[in-house]
Design an enzyme around this catalytic site. Structure first.
Site, PDB file in Angstrom:
ATOM      1  N   SER A 140       5.443  13.674   2.375  1.00 34.68           N
ATOM      2  CA  SER A 140       4.198  13.602   3.127  1.00 34.68           C
ATOM      3  C   SER A 140       3.725  12.166   3.241  1.00 34.68           C
ATOM      4  O   SER A 140       3.999  11.328   2.371  1.00 34.68           O
ATOM      5  CB  SER A 140       3.113  14.442   2.432  1.00 34.68           C
ATOM      6  N   LYS A 141       3.001  11.859   4.305  1.00 35.17           N
ATOM      7  CA  LYS A 141       2.433  10.515   4.468  1.00 35.17           C
ATOM      8  C   LYS A 141       1.335  10.251   3.444  1.00 35.17           C
ATOM      9  O   LYS A 141       0.868   9.121   3.316  1.00 35.17           O
ATOM     10  CB  LYS A 141       1.897  10.347   5.887  1.00 35.17           C
ATOM     11  N   ARG A 142       0.928  11.288   2.732  1.00 42.32           N
ATOM     12  CA  ARG A 142      -0.045  11.106   1.649  1.00 42.32           C
ATOM     13  C   ARG A 142       0.634  10.646   0.357  1.00 42.32           C
ATOM     14  O   ARG A 142      -0.031  10.213  -0.574  1.00 42.32           O
ATOM     15  CB  ARG A 142      -0.815  12.412   1.405  1.00 42.32           C
ATOM     16  N   PHE A 188       6.115   5.073   1.905  1.00 43.79           N
ATOM     17  CA  PHE A 188       6.060   3.834   2.673  1.00 43.79           C
ATOM     18  C   PHE A 188       6.880   2.739   2.006  1.00 43.79           C
ATOM     19  O   PHE A 188       6.975   2.642   0.775  1.00 43.79           O
ATOM     20  CB  PHE A 188       4.604   3.394   2.853  1.00 43.79           C
TER      21      PHE A 188
END
Length: 460
Positions: free
Chosen positions: A258-260, A265
């Site tokens: 998830s981007k959370r 990143f």
């Protein structure tokens, strides 16, 4: 035969991120595999910035993309800073190409100007939802003649360009997922927005064509759009590139990344963990993805990855981001790196947070073990022990070095535990001083510990 046809034209691939924030780890993997494929076949690796979503545009995002590519040694052959014969390489500077493309589609009857205001589109959506249907544009403006549409546009009425997308089945080949059949049943998509900027689908197809992209290598999340892209290529009467979709990156066996998640990143790995770039790249291929004769215990350099890369070996198995594997590859990366490579990276990672010792101190002082194996057995001789060879040979038989196993080793050789620990520490780092043995084992791994003891046996 298939391979010859597959590579009939010069390989030209592109990494096309959007400058809307931090670079996702999936974006790095896409860039990585595009780079491997290009370099394997003597082709071109192109960086194209897809910056048409002006609402989400982040000013320094392109700088961050370049920093990441430079850190991982994935240098573009063409791009916004490198230049090239197919520029500009930022979509916001290519608007004339998209305008020319939609004019071509309007002339051929595959697209039309839509003047419907937003409030009418909202009513259509709400009405469809009440009926339990998928919202679709009713093609009101498709009934306008070309001259009527042109007259309304010239009078200043606001419009978008829509593509006539009839329900149809599309079949295409993907180099990873094989033959793919898709039923495309969607509303007529907007190709060009009222501000003159293209949507992703138009810009993607037009730019890949104009930049002579031979192979599109991208994440599996774009597989569902590929059928629509094939329809667009057919409307233009263009031959589509070959498609290669990469498997998903997963948090666990059943949960997507998830981007959370903080490790979603790229800068987390370099700035927070301090992981060397080669470690992260090895993590990307740890399933054996695309690497001929893959050995899970071997640490691959970027040059080896290029030499061994085979797109036919890319699998459908999802990549699991495993912290234990990353730690393993991080140790191996450190062990395989030379000091001249490591030192500037150490400076970059610490980034002014700490005072960094100079090169001479690090390579000749008490931390020299950090960068090289011991080169002398003199300190072992100073311990005045008999049968040093036998002691070191017995150490090689231990599964792990800890207080329990070294205590048994000390009893076996009738010596104090402290002396047994001294033998291990000197063999590992060439010094009586240093971190606890448990930390050295964790840092080096037992395979490297055994190699250092074997080195000491040879030095004796």
């Amino acid at each position: 035969m298939r391979v010859t046809k597959f590579l009939a034209q010069k390989v030209r691939v592109r990494f096309a991120p959007s400058p809307t924030g931090h670079l996702h780890i999936g974006g790095l993997r896409t860039a990585f595999f595009n780079y491997l494929f290009a370099k394997k076949h003597g082709g071109d690796f192109i960086l194209r910035i897809e910056d048409t979503d002006r609402a989400r545009f982040v000013e320094d995002a392109q700088d961050k993309i370049y920093e990441a590519l430079q850190f991982y040694d994935l240098k573009p052959d063409e791009g916004p800073r490198e230049g090239g014969s197919f520029g500009p390489y930022e979509q916001s500077k290519r608007l004339e190409f998209y305008q020319g493309a939609v004019d071509q589609l309007i002339d051929s009857g595959h697209a039309y100007r839509c003047f419907c205001p937003e409030h009418r589109l909202d009513l259509l959506r709400k009405s469809a939802e009440k009926r339990g249907e998928i919202p679709k544009y009713d093609r009101k403006c498709a009934n306008l003649t070309k001259s009527e549409g042109l007259r309304m546009a010239e009078s200043g009425e606001k419009f978008v360009i829509r593509f006539k997308l009839d329900k149809q089945n599309v079949q295409f080949h993907d180099e990873v997922f094989g033959s793919v059949n898709q039923c495309v049943d969607e509303s007529d998509p907007v190709l060009l927005k009222s501000d003159g900027y293209p949507t992703y689908h138009l810009a993607n197809v037009v730019d890949d064509r104009r930049m002579q992209i031979s192979h599109v290598i991208r994440g599996m999340e774009w597989l569902s759009s590929t059928g629509k892209h094939h329809i667009l290529y057919k409307a233009f009467n263009w031959t589509p590139p070959k498609f290669i979709h990469l498997s998903l990156i997963m948090r666990t066996a059943t949960k997507k990344l998830s981007k959370r998640d903080k490790d979603a990143f790229v800068d987390y790995y370099s700035e927070k963990l301090g992981a060397l770039p080669e470690a992260v790249l090895n993590l990307m291929i740890r399933n054996g993805a695309g690497i001929r004769d893959f050995d899970q215990d071997h640490f691959y350099s970027l040059e080896e990855m290029i030499e061994r890369f085979d797109v036919g070996l890319l699998g459908r198995r999802n990549l699991l981001l495993d912290s234990d594997s990353l730690q393993k590859y991080s140790r191996m990366a450190f062990q395989s790196a030379d000091f001249e490579t490591l030192y500037p990276r150490i400076l970059r990672l610490l980034n002014g947070k700490f005072e960094v010792p100079d090169k001479e101190y690090l390579t000749s002082g008490e931390f020299s073990w950090f960068f090289a194996r011991p080169k002398s057995s003199q300190l072992l001789h100073d311990l005045n022990l008999e049968n040093l060879d036998a002691c070191l040979s017995d150490l090689l038989e231990l599964e792990i070095f800890n207080s329990e196993t070294l205590g048994q080793f000390a009893q076996q050789h009738q010596m104090p535990l402290a002396k047994a620990q001294g033998i291990v520490r000197i063999s590992l780092i060439g010094s009586k001083k240093g971190p606890p043995i448990s930390e050295l084992v964790e840092f080096f791994g037992m395979d490297e510990c055994r190699k250092r003891i074997e080195t000491m046996i040879r030095l004796l």
